[in-house]
Scaffold this active site. Structure first.
Site, short mmCIF file in Angstrom:
data_model
loop_
_atom_site.label_atom_id
_atom_site.label_comp_id
_atom_site.label_asym_id
_atom_site.label_seq_id
_atom_site.Cartn_x
_atom_site.Cartn_y
_atom_site.Cartn_z
N SER A 141 15.39 -35.28 22.14
CA SER A 141 16.38 -36.34 21.98
C SER A 141 15.71 -37.68 22.23
O SER A 141 14.73 -37.77 23.00
CB SER A 141 17.53 -36.15 22.98
OG SER A 141 18.37 -37.29 23.03
N TYR A 154 20.61 -34.39 31.30
CA TYR A 154 20.34 -34.17 29.88
C TYR A 154 19.02 -34.82 29.48
O TYR A 154 18.17 -34.20 28.84
CB TYR A 154 21.48 -34.71 29.04
CG TYR A 154 21.25 -34.59 27.55
CD1 TYR A 154 21.45 -33.37 26.90
CD2 TYR A 154 20.82 -35.68 26.80
CE1 TYR A 154 21.23 -33.25 25.54
CE2 TYR A 154 20.59 -35.56 25.44
CZ TYR A 154 20.80 -34.35 24.81
OH TYR A 154 20.57 -34.22 23.46
N SER A 157 16.11 -32.94 31.00
CA SER A 157 15.89 -31.64 30.37
C SER A 157 15.18 -31.79 29.03
O SER A 157 14.29 -31.00 28.69
CB SER A 157 17.23 -30.91 30.18
OG SER A 157 18.02 -31.51 29.16
N LYS A 158 15.54 -32.81 28.28
CA LYS A 158 14.89 -33.04 26.99
C LYS A 158 13.48 -33.58 27.18
O LYS A 158 12.59 -33.34 26.35
CB LYS A 158 15.73 -33.99 26.14
CG LYS A 158 17.06 -33.38 25.69
CD LYS A 158 16.85 -32.13 24.85
CE LYS A 158 18.15 -31.61 24.24
NZ LYS A 158 17.93 -30.42 23.39
#
Length: 247
Positions: A141, A154, A157-158
């Protein structure tokens, strides 16, 4: 008997970018192995990706269950190998509070987004190494590069998936196995649609092309990285974001 069509595995195939990728790959002549949690949605995608000589196969699987992932992938390899590639598209998106020490969302997001990418990859790599070819495409992302307020888990994690992609690309190169990542920006999927609509003016100002991507627009470069057209591309983060980082 050898399979007529090349075989590819897509996780998160029941919706969003994963579903669009499965459809794109099927249209390009791949037999697609559909990994997801929602059996009804997988059945619908199977119908979309089975036509003519092209066949798809659904597998209801929890990607955070390492043993179950290994068992399922071993079955696919035994029955259908060699495998041309893997697309790791499963992921979740949720608000996190960095001041809440006990927020369970961190573990949930890291388990799905990072380990849900790692486990399928580790399960397939020995087969790809043994056959001497193959392609893995991860989905990261723009938030892995730029960060995002209120979505720290998030973003992190990306970021982990981004680092994993580069490391595995180095380690896999000697086996002629390629590992790349697609970096979507604002993409209109079931998971993000409401949030995009709520923040539409901000995104329109942030994205030079002035709109969100459709999942199919992200799927096409994923399919390219899986294909023989990308045999000299590895370790790359391919940004598919409408110019997001230029704004």
């Amino acid at each position: 008997m050898a399979n007529k069509n090349p075989q590819v595995i897509v996780t998160g195939a029941s919706s969003g970018i994963g579903r669009a990728t499965a459809v794109e790959l099927a249209q390009q002549g791949y037999d697609v192995h559909l990994i997801g949690r929602n059996q009804e949605r997988l059945a619908r995608v199977q119908q979309e990706t089975t036509f003519g000589d092209v066949v798809s196969y659904p597998y209801q699987l929890e990607l955070t269950d390492k043993a179950a992932v290994k068992k399922t992938f071993d079955q696919i390899i035994k029955q259908f190998g060699p495998i041309a590639g893997l697309v790791n598209s499963a992921g979740i998106f949720s608000v996190t509070d960095v001041t809440n020490y006990d927020d369970p969302t961190w573990s949930k997001i890291m388990n799905v987004n990072f380990f849900g990418t790692l486990y399928p990859t580790l399960a397939l790599l020995p087969q790809l190494y043994a056959q001497g070819f193959g392609s893995v495409v991860n989905i990261t992302s723009v938030d892995a590069f730029d960060g995002i307020q209120d979505y720290s888990a998030y973003s992190v994690s990306k970021g982990a998936v981004t680092s994993l992609t580069k490391t595995l690309a180095i380690e896999s190169a000697k086996h002629n196995v390629r590992v790349n990542a697609i970096v979507p920006g604002v993409t209109d999927t079931e998971m993000t649609h409401d949030r995009i609509q709520e923040n539409l003016p901000k995104y329109q100002a942030k994205v030079p092309l002035g709109r969100a991507a459709q999942a199919s627009e992200v799927a096409k470069p994923i399919a390219f990285l899986i294909s023989d057209g990308a045999t000299y591309i590895t370790g790359q983060n391919v940004h598919v974001n409408g110019g997001w980082r230029l704004a």
